[in-house]
Design a protein around this motif. Structure first.
Motif, mmCIF file in Angstrom:
data_model
loop_
_atom_site.group_PDB
_atom_site.id
_atom_site.type_symbol
_atom_site.label_atom_id
_atom_site.label_comp_id
_atom_site.label_asym_id
_atom_site.label_seq_id
_atom_site.Cartn_x
_atom_site.Cartn_y
_atom_site.Cartn_z
ATOM 1 N N GLN A 9 -4.623 -0.002 -0.055
ATOM 2 C CA GLN A 9 -3.929 0.156 -1.546
ATOM 3 C C GLN A 9 -3.179 -1.219 -2.306
ATOM 4 O O GLN A 9 -2.851 -1.822 -1.441
ATOM 5 C CB GLN A 9 -2.912 1.193 -1.304
ATOM 6 N N TYR A 125 -4.325 13.896 -1.629
ATOM 7 C CA TYR A 125 -4.865 12.173 -1.309
ATOM 8 C C TYR A 125 -5.785 12.271 -0.466
ATOM 9 O O TYR A 125 -6.608 11.603 -0.632
ATOM 10 C CB TYR A 125 -3.358 11.798 -0.928
ATOM 11 N N ASP A 132 -13.985 8.734 -0.789
ATOM 12 C CA ASP A 132 -14.325 7.329 -0.828
ATOM 13 C C ASP A 132 -15.312 7.042 0.312
ATOM 14 O O ASP A 132 -16.161 6.132 0.281
ATOM 15 C CB ASP A 132 -13.108 6.743 -0.167
ATOM 16 N N ASP A 146 -2.239 5.253 11.515
ATOM 17 C CA ASP A 146 -1.703 6.211 10.485
ATOM 18 C C ASP A 146 -2.559 6.982 9.766
ATOM 19 O O ASP A 146 -2.402 8.007 9.072
ATOM 20 C CB ASP A 146 -0.790 5.493 9.651
ATOM 21 N N LEU A 183 1.640 -1.170 13.785
ATOM 22 C CA LEU A 183 2.789 -1.987 13.999
ATOM 23 C C LEU A 183 4.073 -1.516 13.231
ATOM 24 O O LEU A 183 3.695 -0.895 12.085
ATOM 25 C CB LEU A 183 2.141 -3.340 13.009
ATOM 26 N N MET A 193 5.503 -0.715 10.056
ATOM 27 C CA MET A 193 5.649 -1.808 9.024
ATOM 28 C C MET A 193 4.967 -1.315 7.837
ATOM 29 O O MET A 193 3.817 -0.827 7.924
ATOM 30 C CB MET A 193 4.881 -3.080 9.706
HETATM 31 P P1 TYM Z 1 -2.979 1.155 3.352
HETATM 32 O O1 TYM Z 1 -3.125 0.527 1.944
HETATM 33 O O2 TYM Z 1 -1.594 1.845 3.408
HETATM 34 O O3 TYM Z 1 -3.108 0.289 4.368
HETATM 35 C C1 TYM Z 1 -4.544 -0.459 4.684
HETATM 36 C C2 TYM Z 1 -4.987 -0.539 6.004
HETATM 37 O O4 TYM Z 1 -3.791 -1.104 6.816
HETATM 38 C C3 TYM Z 1 -3.530 -0.204 7.773
HETATM 39 N N1 TYM Z 1 -1.904 -0.328 8.260
HETATM 40 C C4 TYM Z 1 -1.259 -0.407 9.454
HETATM 41 N N2 TYM Z 1 -2.071 -0.526 10.575
HETATM 42 C C5 TYM Z 1 -1.046 -0.845 11.669
HETATM 43 N N3 TYM Z 1 0.181 -0.990 11.511
HETATM 44 C C6 TYM Z 1 0.781 -0.802 10.184
HETATM 45 N N4 TYM Z 1 2.096 -0.800 10.168
HETATM 46 C C7 TYM Z 1 -0.005 -0.558 9.091
HETATM 47 N N5 TYM Z 1 0.161 -0.255 7.809
HETATM 48 C C8 TYM Z 1 -1.181 -0.132 7.326
HETATM 49 C C9 TYM Z 1 -3.936 1.337 7.353
HETATM 50 O O5 TYM Z 1 -3.957 2.016 8.428
HETATM 51 C C10 TYM Z 1 -5.149 0.992 6.515
HETATM 52 O O6 TYM Z 1 -6.013 1.156 7.682
HETATM 53 N N6 TYM Z 1 -5.064 5.903 2.595
HETATM 54 C C11 TYM Z 1 -5.292 4.534 2.665
HETATM 55 C C12 TYM Z 1 -6.239 3.735 2.205
HETATM 56 C C13 TYM Z 1 -7.670 4.424 1.918
HETATM 57 C C14 TYM Z 1 -8.567 4.482 2.628
HETATM 58 C C15 TYM Z 1 -9.667 5.209 2.195
HETATM 59 C C16 TYM Z 1 -8.848 4.031 4.183
HETATM 60 C C17 TYM Z 1 -7.999 5.117 0.786
HETATM 61 N N7 TYM Z 1 -9.272 5.616 1.002
HETATM 62 C C18 TYM Z 1 -10.749 5.705 2.787
HETATM 63 C C19 TYM Z 1 -10.141 4.246 4.614
HETATM 64 C C20 TYM Z 1 -10.980 4.955 4.144
HETATM 65 C C21 TYM Z 1 -4.020 3.660 2.810
HETATM 66 O O7 TYM Z 1 -2.965 3.975 2.200
HETATM 67 O O8 TYM Z 1 -4.067 2.395 3.431
#
Ligand code: TYM
Length: 323
Positions: A9, A125, A132, A146, A183, A193
């Motif tokens: 995102q 969502y 996608d 997550d 994380l 995080m």
């Molecule tokens: P988003 O934008 O929150 O995060 C992008 C990617 O980073 C990973 N991530 C993490 N991994 C480990 N520790 C953390 N604290 C952490 N925060 C974020 C997320 O797991 C992600 O892989 N819904 C998704 C975006 C999305 C998507 C998709 C992903 C939309 N369509 C289709 C895969 C396939 C999201 O909000 O990611």
């Protein structure tokens, strides 16, 4: 050849969790023999009602970070979700293959609806996520932990569609990093995080200076013992630091414990800070050297590739449905 899809995102700055949980894997997969789609999912970000004035800049910055991190552009397509209308079209179709109860059970729905108010976008969502992934018939989806439930739901949706109308979608697998798939905040190790601006001291951003990084690690929350040991239940803060160190250095938790068996927490925190600063800084300097004009032109060419793939799937789906 496998098709890989993943999304991020454009809400705020890319952070260490994004790198260790997802982007590192994207880079690795883009250097293999896969066909990769990495998508900046601006439609998903609308669930948080972002300021329209920030949108273009956040999208461009996110794309630049992905390129700066080392995604191989020879076999990857990086594009913006809303520019390919088939994502939203397929999402509507797939909503007919998804139970409301399944959506209500999603942990992220429960968390986000208490935070943002429960509008229907937060509920549906994961259907847009499924769309996608399926619009490019992806086989592999590299994401952080997550997103596990959302991936499970995508698999169910794909199976239901395939069973009813003909096998068209591969059943996609989740690909996780070795460690670092979840994380936690440095300040609140019970929470993940995140990009959210109310936890800037718990989050390492891609453009943090070394000074910022060291300060954040220095003030990271640990526990009252002084033993560097991996124990998620009793020592969430230290375990998170071990996760970060072991992910970046590519060594096991046990090896980290051994290496720091006689170190104090303060020393360990500074070592982790150093390793993180050394990891982040090359990415930031690559980012800084990228030309916005060139990136925008690359995005235009990439968009055509994504559009053509999405159009092809959509035509097949429409034909199966008789519409
Ligand atoms: P988003 O934008 O929150 O995060 C992008 C990617 O980073 C990973 N991530 C993490 N991994 C480990 N520790 C953390 N604290 C952490 N925060 C974020 C997320 O797991 C992600 O892989 N819904 C998704 C975006 C999305 C998507 C998709 C992903 C939309 N369509 C289709 C895969 C396939 C999201 O909000 O990611």
């Amino acid at each position: 050849m496998k098709t890989v899809f993943s999304g991020i995102q454009p809400t705020g700055k890319v952070h260490l969790g994004n790198f260790l949980g997802a982007i590192n894997n994207w880079v690795e997969m883009s250097n293999g023999k896969n066909k990769n789609y990495f998508c900046v999912v601006d439609l998903h970000s609308l669930t948080t009602h972002p300021d329209p004035k920030d949108m273009d800049e956040n999208i461009l910055s996110t794309v630049k970070v992905l390129i700066a991190a080392g995604i191989n552009l020879d076999n990857s397509t990086i594009y913006v979700q809303s520019k390919v209308s088939e994502h939203a079209q397929l999402s509507w179709i797939l909503s007919n293959f998804c139970q409301i109860g399944d959506l209500q059970r999603m942990t992220q729905f429960k968390e986000k609806s208490s935070e943002l108010g429960s509008h229907a976008g937060i509920l549906t969502y994961p259907i847009l996520m499924a769309s996608d992934i399926l619009i490019h018939k992806a086989h592999e989806v590299p994401v952080g932990d997550d997103q596990t439930q959302h991936l499970e739901l995508t698999r169910n949706i794909a199976e239901r569609f395939n069973n009813k109308y003909g096998v068209i979608f591969p059943i996609p697998d989740k690909t996780s990093g070795k460690v670092g798939a979840r994380l936690m905040s440095l300040r609140h190790p019970e929470n993940k995080m995140s990009k959210s601006a109310d936890d800037i001291n718990g989050t390492i951003y891609f453009d943090d200076s070394k000074d910022d990084i060291m300060k954040k690690f220095k003030s990271s929350v640990t526990d009252s013992e002084d033993e560097i040991r991996y124990d998620l239940d009793k020592k969430a803060g230290i375990s998170n630091l071990i996760d970060i160190y072991s992910s970046i250095q590519d060594i096991s938790h046990k090896e980290v414990e051994k290496k720091f068996s006689s170190s104090k927490y303060g020393e360990f925190k500074m070592e982790v800070g150093e390793v993180v600063a050394n990891y982040i800084h090359p990415i930031f300097s690559n980012y800084d050297s990228l030309s916005d004009k060139e990136i925008l032109s690359l995005m235009k060419t990439n968009l055509e590739i994504a559009k053509s793939s999405a159009k092809k799937t959509m035509e097949e789906v429409n034909s199966l449905l008789g519409i």
